[in-house]
Design a protein around this motif. Structure first.
Motif, PDB file in Angstrom:
ATOM      1  N   GLY A 143      -5.237   1.283   5.339  1.00  9.47           N
ATOM      2  CA  GLY A 143      -5.489   2.658   5.766  1.00  9.47           C
ATOM      3  C   GLY A 143      -6.063   3.553   4.701  1.00  9.47           C
ATOM      4  N   TYR A 144      -6.602   3.002   3.625  1.00  3.79           N
ATOM      5  CA  TYR A 144      -7.195   3.819   2.566  1.00  3.79           C
ATOM      6  C   TYR A 144      -8.619   4.215   2.945  1.00  3.79           C
ATOM      7  CZ  TYR A 144      -3.326   2.186  -0.324  1.00  3.79           C
ATOM      8  OH  TYR A 144      -2.085   1.902  -0.811  1.00  3.79           O
ATOM      9  N   GLN A 145      -9.016   5.412   2.508  1.00  5.45           N
ATOM     10  CA  GLN A 145     -10.371   5.905   2.731  1.00  5.45           C
ATOM     11  C   GLN A 145     -10.863   6.608   1.489  1.00  5.45           C
ATOM     12  OE1 GLN A 145     -10.315   8.440   6.193  1.00  5.45           O
ATOM     13  NE2 GLN A 145      -9.808   6.766   7.606  1.00  5.45           N
ATOM     14  N   GLU A 146     -12.177   6.664   1.368  1.00  3.37           N
ATOM     15  CA  GLU A 146     -12.770   7.386   0.238  1.00  3.37           C
ATOM     16  C   GLU A 146     -12.495   8.877   0.378  1.00  3.37           C
ATOM     17  OE1 GLU A 146     -16.857   6.509  -0.152  1.00  3.37           O
ATOM     18  OE2 GLU A 146     -16.567   4.342  -0.474  1.00  3.37           O
ATOM     19  N   GLY A 147     -12.189   9.493  -0.747  1.00  6.80           N
ATOM     20  CA  GLY A 147     -11.830  10.906  -0.761  1.00  6.80           C
ATOM     21  C   GLY A 147     -10.343  11.163  -0.813  1.00  6.80           C
ATOM     22  N   ASP A 148      -9.524  10.112  -0.640  1.00  2.00           N
ATOM     23  CA  ASP A 148      -8.075  10.302  -0.757  1.00  2.00           C
ATOM     24  C   ASP A 148      -7.687  10.621  -2.195  1.00  2.00           C
ATOM     25  OD1 ASP A 148      -7.847   9.775   1.913  1.00  2.00           O
ATOM     26  OD2 ASP A 148      -7.278   7.668   1.652  1.00  2.00           O
ATOM     27  N   ASN A 149      -6.560  11.276  -2.341  1.00  3.41           N
ATOM     28  CA  ASN A 149      -6.069  11.605  -3.677  1.00  3.41           C
ATOM     29  C   ASN A 149      -5.517  10.342  -4.326  1.00  3.41           C
ATOM     30  OD1 ASN A 149      -4.248  12.609  -5.850  1.00  3.41           O
ATOM     31  ND2 ASN A 149      -4.902  14.594  -5.049  1.00  3.41           N
ATOM     32  N   LEU A 150      -6.102   9.944  -5.443  1.00  5.09           N
ATOM     33  CA  LEU A 150      -5.723   8.686  -6.092  1.00  5.09           C
ATOM     34  C   LEU A 150      -4.320   8.740  -6.658  1.00  5.09           C
ATOM     35  CD1 LEU A 150      -6.712   5.861  -6.917  1.00  5.09           C
ATOM     36  CD2 LEU A 150      -7.552   6.858  -9.038  1.00  5.09           C
ATOM     37  N   ALA A 151      -3.905   9.882  -7.163  1.00  4.32           N
ATOM     38  CA  ALA A 151      -2.589   9.972  -7.802  1.00  4.32           C
ATOM     39  C   ALA A 151      -1.453  10.012  -6.797  1.00  4.32           C
ATOM     40  CB  ALA A 151      -2.528  11.205  -8.699  1.00  4.32           C
ATOM     41  N   LEU A 152      -1.708  10.440  -5.581  1.00  2.00           N
ATOM     42  CA  LEU A 152      -0.646  10.597  -4.591  1.00  2.00           C
ATOM     43  C   LEU A 152      -0.618   9.467  -3.570  1.00  2.00           C
ATOM     44  CD1 LEU A 152      -0.929  14.437  -3.899  1.00  2.00           C
ATOM     45  CD2 LEU A 152       0.536  13.260  -5.537  1.00  2.00           C
ATOM     46  N   LEU A 153      -1.421   8.428  -3.747  1.00  2.14           N
ATOM     47  CA  LEU A 153      -1.429   7.322  -2.800  1.00  2.14           C
ATOM     48  C   LEU A 153      -0.142   6.514  -2.912  1.00  2.14           C
ATOM     49  CD1 LEU A 153      -5.073   5.903  -3.010  1.00  2.14           C
ATOM     50  CD2 LEU A 153      -4.052   7.222  -1.154  1.00  2.14           C
ATOM     51  N   THR A 154       0.370   6.043  -1.779  1.00  4.01           N
ATOM     52  CA  THR A 154       1.508   5.132  -1.757  1.00  4.01           C
ATOM     53  C   THR A 154       1.009   3.696  -1.728  1.00  4.01           C
ATOM     54  OG1 THR A 154       1.596   5.247   0.666  1.00  4.01           O
ATOM     55  CG2 THR A 154       2.942   6.806  -0.565  1.00  4.01           C
ATOM     56  N   THR A 155       1.695   2.810  -2.458  1.00  2.30           N
ATOM     57  CA  THR A 155       1.263   1.414  -2.551  1.00  2.30           C
ATOM     58  C   THR A 155       2.319   0.421  -2.073  1.00  2.30           C
ATOM     59  OG1 THR A 155       2.049   1.297  -4.849  1.00  2.30           O
ATOM     60  CG2 THR A 155      -0.248   1.962  -4.485  1.00  2.30           C
ATOM     61  N   GLY A 156       3.595   0.748  -2.175  1.00  3.01           N
ATOM     62  CA  GLY A 156       4.653  -0.202  -1.820  1.00  3.01           C
ATOM     63  C   GLY A 156       4.622  -0.600  -0.355  1.00  3.01           C
ATOM     64  N   GLU A 157       4.469   0.368   0.531  1.00  4.01           N
ATOM     65  CA  GLU A 157       4.452   0.052   1.958  1.00  4.01           C
ATOM     66  C   GLU A 157       3.235  -0.786   2.328  1.00  4.01           C
ATOM     67  OE1 GLU A 157       4.621   3.711   4.015  1.00  4.01           O
ATOM     68  OE2 GLU A 157       6.637   4.251   3.296  1.00  4.01           O
ATOM     69  N   GLN A 158       2.092  -0.492   1.733  1.00  3.07           N
ATOM     70  CA  GLN A 158       0.879  -1.250   2.038  1.00  3.07           C
ATOM     71  C   GLN A 158       0.977  -2.687   1.538  1.00  3.07           C
ATOM     72  OE1 GLN A 158       0.999   1.841   1.097  1.00  3.07           O
ATOM     73  NE2 GLN A 158      -0.105   2.951   2.686  1.00  3.07           N
ATOM     74  N   GLU A 159       1.556  -2.888   0.360  1.00  8.02           N
ATOM     75  CA  GLU A 159       1.717  -4.255  -0.149  1.00  8.02           C
ATOM     76  C   GLU A 159       2.634  -5.077   0.744  1.00  8.02           C
ATOM     77  OE1 GLU A 159       1.182  -3.177  -4.917  1.00  8.02           O
ATOM     78  OE2 GLU A 159       3.143  -3.650  -4.080  1.00  8.02           O
ATOM     79  N   ALA A 160       3.740  -4.481   1.185  1.00  7.91           N
ATOM     80  CA  ALA A 160       4.655  -5.200   2.076  1.00  7.91           C
ATOM     81  C   ALA A 160       3.994  -5.516   3.413  1.00  7.91           C
ATOM     82  CB  ALA A 160       5.922  -4.369   2.288  1.00  7.91           C
ATOM     83  N   ALA A 161       3.195  -4.598   3.933  1.00  6.18           N
ATOM     84  CA  ALA A 161       2.523  -4.839   5.211  1.00  6.18           C
ATOM     85  C   ALA A 161       1.513  -5.975   5.092  1.00  6.18           C
ATOM     86  CB  ALA A 161       1.838  -3.560   5.680  1.00  6.18           C
ATOM     87  N   LEU A 162       0.791  -6.048   3.978  1.00 11.31           N
ATOM     88  CA  LEU A 162      -0.170  -7.133   3.792  1.00 11.31           C
ATOM     89  C   LEU A 162       0.526  -8.488   3.730  1.00 11.31           C
ATOM     90  CD1 LEU A 162      -2.588  -5.542   1.150  1.00 11.31           C
ATOM     91  CD2 LEU A 162      -3.080  -6.011   3.542  1.00 11.31           C
ATOM     92  N   GLU A 163       1.659  -8.565   3.041  1.00  9.75           N
ATOM     93  CA  GLU A 163       2.357  -9.843   2.895  1.00  9.75           C
ATOM     94  C   GLU A 163       3.038 -10.280   4.193  1.00  9.75           C
ATOM     95  OE1 GLU A 163       4.995  -9.342  -0.348  1.00  9.75           O
ATOM     96  OE2 GLU A 163       3.409  -9.039  -1.837  1.00  9.75           O
ATOM     97  N   GLU A 164       3.460  -9.333   5.013  1.00  5.52           N
ATOM     98  CA  GLU A 164       4.163  -9.684   6.247  1.00  5.52           C
ATOM     99  C   GLU A 164       3.199  -9.976   7.402  1.00  5.52           C
ATOM    100  OE1 GLU A 164       6.847  -6.560   7.102  1.00  5.52           O
ATOM    101  OE2 GLU A 164       8.149  -6.935   5.346  1.00  5.52           O
ATOM    102  N   GLN A 165       2.176  -9.168   7.532  1.00  5.68           N
ATOM    103  CA  GLN A 165       1.289  -9.300   8.683  1.00  5.68           C
ATOM    104  C   GLN A 165       0.152 -10.289   8.461  1.00  5.68           C
ATOM    105  OE1 GLN A 165       0.102  -5.541  10.389  1.00  5.68           O
ATOM    106  NE2 GLN A 165       1.988  -4.518   9.711  1.00  5.68           N
ATOM    107  N   LEU A 166      -0.129 -10.627   7.225  1.00 12.85           N
ATOM    108  CA  LEU A 166      -1.153 -11.638   6.921  1.00 12.85           C
ATOM    109  C   LEU A 166      -0.436 -12.830   6.288  1.00 12.85           C
ATOM    110  CD1 LEU A 166      -3.953  -9.329   5.459  1.00 12.85           C
ATOM    111  CD2 LEU A 166      -3.659 -10.106   7.814  1.00 12.85           C
TER     112      LEU A 166
END
Length: 404
Positions: A143-166
């Motif tokens: 769900g990342y897009q260009e223009g998002d704030n780099l410092a405020l992005l969350t990464t833990g939920e996205q990493e878990a979703a990639l490992e579970e759904q793929l």
């Protein structure tokens, strides 16, 4: 002289004010004492003099009924002279340090606010690592897009979703590259084993993650039997109903992954935890015994079949490697099987000796020599039987004993 004193006004020298006028801003000045002429000593004594009445003091303007002026300060608090300010005490060293630290913190907070909300914007998103899935699918899941704030992005939920759904994503890491870069690093899962559950087979990775479901085992992948699975779901971690079997499976898989030999083993049987067996390249059967010192047994046995030292199991040898007591006595016993090259070579030697024995029957001297040879063989066989009985290993005589 007396007439002059009588004609003089007794109130001469006093100042009078109007008590009815309350609008004056300045308070009245106190009355002055009249300057009386010095009295001359009287020659007459005992003469009564008329008492002079003292002038009555009029109440001052602005006083309260109790006789106290509210604008007048109490005697304990002396009135400060107007027009002068009390000199301020210079600031102490601790106060100056606190003020300096507070100023620096405020400047740092303002700088961080400006950098976070104005400067650090996502400009590039890159998917690196193993290309097991299309990058567009990975970006859509994150769900990342260009223009998002780099410092405020969350990464833990996205990493878990990639490992579970793929399922074939073993590990996913999302890395920030300031000021404007974002990297998604993918590590693919490797097929390590096939686990049988009823009529179905589940392909798992070295970490026990279920990669896919199949109706038959894959060729060239280790087959694991003797497990009872609990709600197997593709993308989740393999769960076994027996906790002891689960721990033994995890220990064996993690050890083989660390040794780098997952693809070299073909079968694992966990039906009996007191007699665990593992097949190496379908030619050497590891007898691991119980679950005690499993990691050491696997490491020691794998070193014997892959080492280049003079004392090891050759690549053309077949047999059984007993590692049951390797954790206690630091020894392993290898017994060659009938299909090995050594056994076939021994059969050829026996055939040639039998032919030589038939040819030796023509002469008496050769008979005597064959009799002596038979006696020597009998003595050797007796020694081997005695050593076998002492070791308690029965009729399975190991061809090689390795000391770890």
């Amino acid at each position: 002289m007396r007439q002059d004193r009588r004609d003089r006004d007794p109130w001469e020298g006093y100042e009078f004010i109007d008590i009815n006028s309350r609008g004056e801003e300045t308070p009245p000045r106190p009355p002055r004492e009249p300057q009386r002429p010095a009295r001359r000593p009287s020659s007459r004594r005992g003469r009564d003099k008329p008492a002079r009445e003292s002038p009555k003091k009029e109440p001052r303007q602005g006083r309260s009924q109790g006789g106290r002026d509210p604008r007048r300060r109490p005697p304990s608090q002396p009135r400060r002279p107007q027009g002068r300010e009390r000199p301020r005490k210079p600031m102490g060293k601790a106060a100056r340090r606190f003020l300096l630290a507070f100023t620096l913190l405020a400047m740092a907070a303002v700088t961080a606010f400006v950098c976070v909300f104005l400067l650090f914007k996502v400009r590039t998103i890159e998917v690196t690592g193993d290309q097991v899935y299309d990058p567009s699918a990975i970006l859509e899941l994150c769900g990342y897009q260009e223009g998002d704030n780099l410092a405020l992005l969350t990464t833990g939920e996205q990493e878990a979703a990639l490992e579970e759904q793929l399922p074939y994503v073993e590990d996913a890491q999302i890395l920030r590259h300031f000021p404007s870069g974002l990297e998604i690093h993918i590590t693919a899962a490797q097929q390590a084993a096939c686990v049988q559950s009823g009529s179905q087979w589940f392909i798992i990775s070295g970490k026990g993650k279920i990669l896919e479901e199949a109706t038959q085992p894959l060729e060239g992948v280790m087959q694991i039997t003797g497990l009872t699975l609990k709600d197997p779901v593709v993308g989740s971690t393999l769960q076994v109903e027996d906790a002891s079997v689960q721990q033994a499976l995890e220990t064996i898989l993690s050890t083989l992954v660390d040794l780098g030999g997952v693809g070299e083993f073909t079968a694992l049987d966990l039906t009996d935890l007191y007699n665990i067996t593992l097949s190496y390249q379908d030619r050497v059967l590891f007898q691991l015994g119980n679950t005690v010192d499993l990691e050491y047994k696997l490491t020691y046995g794998y070193g014997l079949v892959t080492s280049t030292d003079p004392v090891h199991i050759a690549q053309d040898e077949y047999g059984t490697l007993d590692l049951t007591l390797a954790g206690d006595v630091k020894k392993a016993y290898f017994t060659e099987s009938a299909g090995s090259s050594a056994s076939s070579a021994a059969g050829e030697d026996g055939g040639s000796s039998g032919a030589a024995g038939d040819a030796a029957g023509s002469t008496s001297s050769e008979d005597s020599s064959s009799s002596a040879a038979d006696g020597a063989e009998g003595e050797t066989g007796g020694e081997e039987n005695s050593s076998t009985q002492e070791s308690g290993r029965g009729s399975d005589i190991p061809s090689t004993i390795f000391t770890g």
